[in-house]
Design a protein around this motif. Structure first.
Motif, PDB file in Angstrom:
ATOM      1  N   GLU A  70       9.849  13.461  -8.093  1.00 33.23           N
ATOM      2  CA  GLU A  70      11.297  13.326  -8.010  1.00 33.23           C
ATOM      3  C   GLU A  70      11.760  13.018  -6.595  1.00 33.23           C
ATOM      4  N   LEU A  71      11.137  13.659  -5.617  1.00 36.48           N
ATOM      5  CA  LEU A  71      11.495  13.399  -4.221  1.00 36.48           C
ATOM      6  C   LEU A  71      11.199  11.958  -3.838  1.00 36.48           C
ATOM      7  N   ALA A  72      10.049  11.457  -4.276  1.00 37.66           N
ATOM      8  CA  ALA A  72       9.650  10.087  -3.947  1.00 37.66           C
ATOM      9  C   ALA A  72      10.625   9.073  -4.536  1.00 37.66           C
ATOM     10  N   LEU A  73      10.910   9.222  -5.817  1.00 35.43           N
ATOM     11  CA  LEU A  73      11.790   8.260  -6.477  1.00 35.43           C
ATOM     12  C   LEU A  73      13.228   8.392  -5.985  1.00 35.43           C
ATOM     13  N   GLN A 100       8.539  -0.953 -10.982  1.00 31.59           N
ATOM     14  CA  GLN A 100       7.205  -0.568 -11.449  1.00 31.59           C
ATOM     15  C   GLN A 100       7.155   0.851 -12.010  1.00 31.59           C
ATOM     16  N   THR A 101       8.299   1.507 -12.061  1.00 28.86           N
ATOM     17  CA  THR A 101       8.344   2.859 -12.619  1.00 28.86           C
ATOM     18  C   THR A 101       8.411   2.792 -14.138  1.00 28.86           C
ATOM     19  N   ASP A 102       8.272   3.938 -14.770  1.00 25.52           N
ATOM     20  CA  ASP A 102       8.258   3.988 -16.236  1.00 25.52           C
ATOM     21  C   ASP A 102       9.593   3.589 -16.851  1.00 25.52           C
ATOM     22  N   ASN A 103      10.688   3.966 -16.196  1.00 26.98           N
ATOM     23  CA  ASN A 103      12.026   3.667 -16.727  1.00 26.98           C
ATOM     24  C   ASN A 103      12.908   3.093 -15.620  1.00 26.98           C
ATOM     25  N   GLN A 118       3.941   9.181  -9.781  1.00 31.37           N
ATOM     26  CA  GLN A 118       4.390   9.208 -11.183  1.00 31.37           C
ATOM     27  C   GLN A 118       3.377   9.912 -12.075  1.00 31.37           C
ATOM     28  N   GLY A 119       2.118   9.782 -11.714  1.00 31.07           N
ATOM     29  CA  GLY A 119       1.084  10.415 -12.512  1.00 31.07           C
ATOM     30  C   GLY A 119       0.734  11.809 -12.017  1.00 31.07           C
ATOM     31  N   ALA A 160       0.835  -1.211   0.000  1.00 35.11           N
ATOM     32  CA  ALA A 160       0.000   0.000   0.000  1.00 35.11           C
ATOM     33  C   ALA A 160       0.864   1.253   0.000  1.00 35.11           C
ATOM     34  N   LEU A 161       1.944   1.217   0.759  1.00 35.76           N
ATOM     35  CA  LEU A 161       2.844   2.365   0.804  1.00 35.76           C
ATOM     36  C   LEU A 161       3.549   2.563  -0.543  1.00 35.76           C
ATOM     37  N   ALA A 162       3.957   1.441  -1.147  1.00 33.36           N
ATOM     38  CA  ALA A 162       4.604   1.519  -2.462  1.00 33.36           C
ATOM     39  C   ALA A 162       3.651   2.093  -3.494  1.00 33.36           C
ATOM     40  N   TRP A 163       2.381   1.703  -3.395  1.00 34.71           N
ATOM     41  CA  TRP A 163       1.376   2.233  -4.324  1.00 34.71           C
ATOM     42  C   TRP A 163       1.262   3.745  -4.184  1.00 34.71           C
ATOM     43  N   SER A 164       1.303   4.223  -2.947  1.00 28.26           N
ATOM     44  CA  SER A 164       1.226   5.664  -2.705  1.00 28.26           C
ATOM     45  C   SER A 164       2.410   6.387  -3.327  1.00 28.26           C
ATOM     46  N   VAL A 165       3.587   5.756  -3.204  1.00 31.45           N
ATOM     47  CA  VAL A 165       4.783   6.361  -3.787  1.00 31.45           C
ATOM     48  C   VAL A 165       4.691   6.371  -5.311  1.00 31.45           C
TER      49      VAL A 165
END
Length: 198
Positions: free
Chosen positions: A37-40, A64-67, A28-29, A19-24
């Motif tokens: 940028e801070l999250a990643l 799970q990120t775009d790149n 992206q969107g 759930a926390l990862a989903w929030s992070v």
């Protein structure tokens, strides 16, 4: 958002961590580039954490990120086998050449060998090279039977003429287990082809 990212890396409960990862990842969107940028950035810092489980969580989130390759290339030689191989599967799916050797080790050692074979088979940039390597290794009699069988099974993922030819030759292998495995794969291919034609 930094605090949420830190919690996602440290949380041991899979459901809560998810759930926390989903929030992070939802950032992206976001139209807030700074938040994204801070999250990643915070998650990427986890790749250098001293604890391998934290590094593994960072890899799984960044996958799970775009790149993901923008972050994960630095972890391809991680000291942790689990981290290193998770990275190899993620980057291998995107044709990352640096993962080629690790994916073969995974097949031979039986560590997520089916996943590794699927990744090797789907990358057009190295398909021929992969089949050639399997052909060489599967005929290496210094390997244990189980290792040779896993290599034979890996050929099942390569639906092309070279792989079929290698399988056909292995049906007469002196090792009965290797031979029977090759025979079973070829029979399955014939049955699948027949059902598709009908």
């Amino acid at each position: 958002i930094r605090q949420i990212a830190r919690l996602a890396l440290s949380e041991e409960n899979p459901n809560v961590a998810g759930a926390l990862a989903w929030s992070v990842l939802r950032t992206q969107g976001s139209t807030d580039d700074g938040a994204r940028e801070l999250a990643l950035e915070e998650i990427a810092r986890g790749l250098n954490h001293e604890q391998p489980q934290v590094r593994l969580r960072a890899v799984r989130i960044l996958a799970q990120t775009d790149n993901p390759e923008d972050f994960l290339l630095q972890a391809i030689d991680d000291d942790s086998v689990e981290v290193r191989r998770t990275v190899s599967l993620v980057l291998g799916e995107r044709g990352g050449e640096d993962t080629f050797e690790e994916l073969f080790i995974m097949i031979v050692e039986g560590d997520h060998d089916t996943d590794a074979a699927e990744v090797l088979a789907q990358a057009t940039s190295w398909r021929d090279r992969a089949v050639g390597r399997i052909d060489k290794l599967v005929h290496d009699l210094s390997l244990a039977t189980a290792q040779r069988v896993r290599l034979v099974q890996a050929l099942a993922e390569f639906r092309d003429t070279d792989a079929e030819g290698i399988l056909a030759s292995l049906t007469a292998d002196d090792n009965a287990v290797v031979a029977m495995t090759a025979q079973a794969i070829l029979r399955a291919h014939v049955q699948r082809s027949g059902s598709q034609d009908s």
